[in-house]
Scaffold this active site. Structure first.
Site, mmCIF file in Angstrom:
data_model
loop_
_atom_site.group_PDB
_atom_site.id
_atom_site.type_symbol
_atom_site.label_atom_id
_atom_site.label_comp_id
_atom_site.label_asym_id
_atom_site.label_seq_id
_atom_site.Cartn_x
_atom_site.Cartn_y
_atom_site.Cartn_z
ATOM 1 N N SER A 150 22.735 72.825 92.395
ATOM 2 C CA SER A 150 22.977 71.937 91.410
ATOM 3 C C SER A 150 21.903 70.985 90.881
ATOM 4 O O SER A 150 20.725 71.578 90.692
ATOM 5 C CB SER A 150 24.043 70.873 92.127
ATOM 6 O OG SER A 150 24.644 70.079 91.160
ATOM 7 N N ASP A 274 31.828 75.679 84.018
ATOM 8 C CA ASP A 274 31.401 74.843 84.964
ATOM 9 C C ASP A 274 31.785 73.410 84.284
ATOM 10 O O ASP A 274 31.382 73.101 83.198
ATOM 11 C CB ASP A 274 29.736 74.677 85.076
ATOM 12 C CG ASP A 274 29.306 73.526 86.197
ATOM 13 O OD1 ASP A 274 29.774 72.424 86.180
ATOM 14 O OD2 ASP A 274 28.300 73.947 86.842
ATOM 15 N N HIS A 303 31.622 74.861 89.030
ATOM 16 C CA HIS A 303 30.426 74.040 89.391
ATOM 17 C C HIS A 303 30.129 74.360 91.049
ATOM 18 O O HIS A 303 31.072 73.679 91.890
ATOM 19 C CB HIS A 303 30.269 72.547 89.385
ATOM 20 C CG HIS A 303 28.991 71.814 89.427
ATOM 21 N ND1 HIS A 303 27.789 72.236 88.750
ATOM 22 C CD2 HIS A 303 28.632 71.417 90.698
ATOM 23 C CE1 HIS A 303 26.940 71.624 89.250
ATOM 24 N NE2 HIS A 303 27.270 71.092 90.392
#
Length: 338
Positions: A150, A274, A303
């Site tokens: 991330s 995502d 995600h």
């Protein structure tokens, strides 16, 4: 039908969602709903010095047998830490496959908060550089592979695009990365993401307002009063680090602006569904013009999800291990080519 990766490396395993985790939201939330894997037993605590005296805490886990693999250095996402569910899962899998894994807690994240008054941001690569230079020589002797999850992926890709800073980094992997920070901020604040946004903003405030954080009274007020992610970045993060505002901060640190500088093998793994990162951030890039980067874009995965058919190990971890082995950076074969 399998949702295979769009990639210059078609040998990566295909991805197909595992029921009942169908769609980007359920893929994203799966670990929260049912919990992540247990923490590895043992582990070593390292404290890595920053030039200003802060110390970053890191956790090192080694495989049962030294298989000659390079060190994996894993960086977490926004408001995350070594205990993030997907980070624990990645460490467990890669250690089981023979890699030593060091999970780096960025400045101000738990448990680095106890030893650092400062804070991280999406592009603070100078902290990553200092942490790598502070590692014991024996850990660096076989080289390093960076993995960023991330927001940590943005940090890793910016580091790679800056040329690697003369460190023995052999390759890099970025997973579910907000490579366009402004677009990802807008996406997270969209009405459909209200619950995600509220959760993340609360976590960011909690992390930033820790009693030991070196903040002025005005900064604490700005953090507490931020009504959304943009205000948090515009009123606190940007001025705290010398940027003119949120847009200047985003543009100065977005990984998309550094990709052309990559000079070492880099794998980008991202799901086009995502819910936090808009697909257009990835589809707008002509990946064929970036010879050192392989971008595997799946239709599904959410995600930091990638919960696929055939294995309880997330697809991104299996794809990472296979790619590293192909590059000759696996256990017992870091110089092999396959």
């Amino acid at each position: 039908m399998p949702r295979g990766p769009t990639s210059s490396n078609p040998s990566l395993p295909p991805f197909r969602e595992r029921a009942p985790w169908l769609g980007g939201d359920l893929q994203t939330l799966r670990n929260i709903i049912i919990g992540g894997p247990p923490e590895l037993f043992g582990g070593e605590r390292l404290l890595l010095a920053m030039p200003d005296g802060d110390l970053l805490a890191a956790r090192l886990d080694r495989p049962a047998t030294d298989a000659g693999a390079p060190l994996i250095v894993l960086t977490h996402g926004l408001a995350g830490s070594e205990s993030s569910r997907h980070g624990v899962a990645t460490a467990r899998y890669l250690v089981s496959q023979g890699w030593p894994v060091l999970r780096l807690n960025l400045r101000g994240s738990a448990p680095s908060r106890a030893t650092s008054g400062g804070r991280y941001h999406a592009g603070k690569t100078e902290d990553l550089v200092a942490a790598l230079r502070g590692l014991p020589t024996e850990l660096m002797s076989r080289g390093v592979v960076l993995i960023g999850n991330s927001l940590g992926g943005n940090l890793v890709l910016k580091f790679v695009g800056e040329g690697g800073h003369g460190l023995p980094v052999l390759a890099a992997v970025a997973v579910s990365t907000p490579i366009d920070l402004a677009a990802s901020c807008a996406r997270l604040m969209a009405p459909r993401n209200f619950v995600y946004h509220r959760y993340m903003l609360d976590e960011m405030k909690r992390e930033a307002l820790a009693p030991s954080a070196a903040l002025t009274a005005a900064e604490r007020a700005a953090i507490a009063g931020a009504r959304n992610l943009y205000e948090f970045d515009d009123r606190f993060v940007a001025p705290h680090f010398g940027y003119r505002g949120a847009q200047d901060y985003y543009e100065s640190n977005a990984a998309k602006n550094f990709l052309a500088g990559a000079r070492l093998p880099t794998l980008i793994l991202h799901a086009l569904d995502d819910p936090w990162v808009p697909a257009g951030s990835y589809t707008a890039i002509d990946w064929s013009n970036l010879p050192m980067i392989e971008a595997a874009l799946t239709q599904g995965g959410g995600h930091m999800g990638f919960h696929g058919v055939g294995s309880l190990t997330p697809w991104h971890d299996r794809a990472t291990a296979q790619w590293l082995t192909q590059k000759g950076l696996g256990p017992h074969g870091m110089f092999e080519t396959k």
